[in-house]
Design a protein around this motif. Structure first.
Motif, PDB file in Angstrom:
ATOM      1  N   GLY A 151       3.267   9.041  -1.087  1.00 23.11           N
ATOM      2  CA  GLY A 151       3.066   7.663  -1.555  1.00 23.11           C
ATOM      3  C   GLY A 151       3.266   6.647  -0.459  1.00 23.11           C
ATOM      4  O   GLY A 151       4.005   5.675  -0.607  1.00 23.11           O
ATOM      5  N   ASP A 162      -6.786   1.002   0.628  1.00 23.18           N
ATOM      6  CA  ASP A 162      -5.474   1.567   0.306  1.00 23.18           C
ATOM      7  C   ASP A 162      -4.708   0.629  -0.623  1.00 23.18           C
ATOM      8  O   ASP A 162      -4.042   1.056  -1.567  1.00 23.18           O
ATOM      9  N   ARG A 194      -6.191   1.068  -4.114  1.00 22.75           N
ATOM     10  CA  ARG A 194      -5.909   2.318  -4.829  1.00 22.75           C
ATOM     11  C   ARG A 194      -4.421   2.478  -5.129  1.00 22.75           C
ATOM     12  O   ARG A 194      -4.040   3.067  -6.142  1.00 22.75           O
ATOM     13  N   THR A 241      -6.173   7.183  -5.665  1.00 19.52           N
ATOM     14  CA  THR A 241      -6.514   7.912  -4.438  1.00 19.52           C
ATOM     15  C   THR A 241      -7.620   8.924  -4.710  1.00 19.52           C
ATOM     16  O   THR A 241      -8.577   9.052  -3.935  1.00 19.52           O
ATOM     17  N   SER A 299       3.137   3.599  -2.856  1.00 23.63           N
ATOM     18  CA  SER A 299       3.749   3.839  -4.168  1.00 23.63           C
ATOM     19  C   SER A 299       5.233   4.104  -4.018  1.00 23.63           C
ATOM     20  O   SER A 299       6.027   3.709  -4.869  1.00 23.63           O
ATOM     21  N   ALA A 343       0.835  -1.213   0.000  1.00 20.47           N
ATOM     22  CA  ALA A 343       0.000   0.000   0.000  1.00 20.47           C
ATOM     23  C   ALA A 343       0.868   1.260   0.000  1.00 20.47           C
ATOM     24  O   ALA A 343       0.525   2.258   0.611  1.00 20.47           O
ATOM     25  N   ALA A 367      -1.960   7.825   3.380  1.00 19.14           N
ATOM     26  CA  ALA A 367      -1.802   9.264   3.110  1.00 19.14           C
ATOM     27  C   ALA A 367      -3.084   9.862   2.515  1.00 19.14           C
ATOM     28  O   ALA A 367      -3.483  10.976   2.866  1.00 19.14           O
ATOM     29  N   GLY A 368      -3.736   9.099   1.649  1.00 22.04           N
ATOM     30  CA  GLY A 368      -4.922   9.613   0.975  1.00 22.04           C
ATOM     31  C   GLY A 368      -6.081   9.856   1.921  1.00 22.04           C
ATOM     32  O   GLY A 368      -6.968  10.648   1.653  1.00 22.04           O
ATOM     33  N   ASN A 398      -2.623   3.463  -8.534  1.00 20.14           N
ATOM     34  CA  ASN A 398      -1.653   4.566  -8.621  1.00 20.14           C
ATOM     35  C   ASN A 398      -0.365   4.130  -9.317  1.00 20.14           C
ATOM     36  O   ASN A 398       0.165   4.832 -10.179  1.00 20.14           O
TER      37      ASN A 398
HETATM   38  N1  ASP Z   1      -1.078   4.568  -0.250  1.00 13.68           N
HETATM   39  C1  ASP Z   1      -1.222   5.353  -1.450  1.00 13.68           C
HETATM   40  C2  ASP Z   1       0.023   5.275  -2.289  1.00 13.68           C
HETATM   41  O1  ASP Z   1       1.084   5.056  -1.773  1.00 13.68           O
HETATM   42  C3  ASP Z   1      -1.534   6.784  -1.125  1.00 13.68           C
HETATM   43  C4  ASP Z   1      -2.868   6.843  -0.460  1.00 13.68           C
HETATM   44  O2  ASP Z   1      -2.932   6.698   0.752  1.00 13.68           O
HETATM   45  O3  ASP Z   1      -3.871   6.965  -1.162  1.00 13.68           O
HETATM   46  O4  ASP Z   1      -0.050   5.431  -3.480  1.00 13.68           O
END
Ligand code: ASP
Length: 441
Positions: free
Chosen positions: A362, A400, A403, A322, A286, A284, A366-367, A407
């Motif tokens: 990332g 998470d 998504r 996200t 990026s 989870a 965070a989102g 991403n």
């Molecule tokens: N965990 C997601 C990412 O690393 C970011 C988020 O929390 O949406 O892409």
């Protein structure tokens, strides 16, 4: 050893690493379901240790890798006109993909209405455990857009490196690299230094990936164990809308995008980045997946010039998955609390989600912090805001994982499209899955 065991081991060793990670992921789901009903602290601790070890190892190489990739990428593009052209194209492609994601999220949520009747599940009892965290999150995001942007410029680049703040690091690395490109031949020793760092960090990435299958297994099992099938049933409509949105993005939007803007065969690209997609799902994050995303793209023929510039920036700024989640979640809460969604509010939510998602780091979760930015203008009462947030937190990890997979995939999709446009892709390598190794030579 029994014959069937020998066959299994031979098969396991002969298969590409993709399949090992995939097996880890599927087994992790089963283990998580089992652990949810049979909470076993010893197994949980062991899994947490393995999962955290994997994430820490991979995070360890992110900062040297990002800085060296950007320096090499930008100095190899050299001329500032070409850099400007590439940068503009990258921003346009990322913007197109994110705009489609928010439109898709809004469309699906308005059509399927997952929030109707959901107020009962958004239970304030759940909120009490994490109220402090929620209140702090909401407070930290209030009227904070300008401060957020200000925070992108590091006062002290070394402090940004020490605390691992990706956006300020990237801002500095990009400016520094453009300056290096401008000073001409004198930059050679410095660039060679970063070329060595890049090569070594990719080698370490390779070693760490031998540990990816158990790492992904452990992370998936922990995530699923916290989730439970009961809550899944209660909010299946919400999760269904998200899964449908992510699925359309992966299997319709990206293929059409690649068809329109390049001649990259989408299935070949997905085969090339399968490991990165699965690690994105497991971690989870990026940023943590970034070394692998770059490695997968380069091994299958996308030039270093493009990957080293487009993917690190994408891993930090391009968060279409996200953005999609944020729009769906906000509309879900509005529907649950009976707030009228005028076209103006929907457009506002969509625009804010584009901004909020791209300011998300990332990293896991965070989102869900930046979503406060999108929720602020909706007119929820403070109690509703806290309960709504707490609800989103309880099912955070699983959404998470989904998504982040989206991403990371879109970073590679945009890199491949740009590489195609710039003649920076080796189609013999991309179209021939047998031609690459798991190991970076
Ligand atoms: N965990 C997601 C990412 O690393 C970011 C988020 O929390 O949406 O892409």
């Amino acid at each position: 050893m029994k014959l069937y065991m020998q066959v299994m081991i031979a098969l396991g060793l002969g298969l590409k690493r993709n399949w090992h990670i995939f097996a880890g992921l599927i087994l992790g789901i089963f283990a998580g379901v089992w652990l949810h009903t049979n909470q076993n602290p010893i197994i949980m601790n062991a899994l947490t240790f393995i999962g955290q070890l994997f994430i820490r190892l991979i995070q360890m190489v992110v900062i040297p890798l990002v800085i060296s990739a950007i320096v090499i990428g930008i100095t190899s593009i050299g001329d500032s006109k070409q850099l400007g052209k590439l940068g503009t194209k990258m921003i346009c492609y990322y913007a197109i993909i994110t705009t489609i994601a928010v439109a898709l999220g809004a469309g699906l949520a308005l059509l399927i209405k997952p929030g109707l009747g959901a107020a009962a599940y958004i239970n304030s009892d759940v909120a009490t455990g994490i109220q402090a965290q929620v209140a702090a999150t909401i407070e930290s995001q209030k009227g904070n857009l300008l401060n957020l942007i200000l925070g992108f410029v590091p006062k002290n680049p070394l402090a940004a490196v020490a605390s691992g703040e990706m956006v300020p690091i990237i801002v500095f690395a990009v400016m520094f690299s453009v300056a290096l490109a401008r000073v001409g031949e004198i930059n050679r020793p410095f660039v060679s230094f970063f070329e060595s760092i890049f090569a070594a960090t990719m080698k370490i990435t390779d070693w760490i990936m031998c540990f990816a299958a158990p790492g992904v297994f452990a992370l998936t099992a922990i995530a699923v164990s916290a989730f439970g099938i009961d809550i899944f049933m209660a909010i299946s409509k919400y999760l269904g809308v998200l899964a449908l949105g992510f699925g359309i993005q992966l299997f319709v939007v990206y293929p059409v995008f690649l068809r329109i803007f390049s001649k990259v065969p989408v299935w070949m690209l997905y085969a090339a980045i399968a490991e990165a997609m699965m690690v994105a799902f497991g971690t989870a994050s990026s940023s943590a997946t970034l070394p692998l995303t770059i490695a997968c793209c380069e091994k299958r023929g996308i030039s270093h010039k493009v990957t080293s510039f487009v993917i690190p920036l994408g891993a930090t700024l391009n968060m279409d998955g996200t953005a999609l989640l944020q729009v769906v979640a906000v509309i879900f809460l509005a529907q649950a609390y009976g707030i009228a969604l005028t076209p103006l509010i929907i457009v506002q939510v969509a625009l804010l989600a584009i901004v909020a998602s791209s300011t998300s780091a990332g990293i896991p979760g965070a989102g869900l912090i930046t979503i406060a930015l999108v929720l602020n203008g909706l007119g929820l009462s403070p109690e509703q805001l806290v309960a709504g947030f707490a609800f989103l937190f309880t099912i955070e990890r699983i959404t998470d994982m989904m998504r982040t997979l989206v991403n990371v995939t879109s970073d590679a999709v945009v890199a491949a499209a740009i590489a195609d446009n710039e003649n920076e892709i080796n189609y013999d390598l991309l179209n021939n899955p047998e031609s690459y190794n798991d190991v970076i030579e």
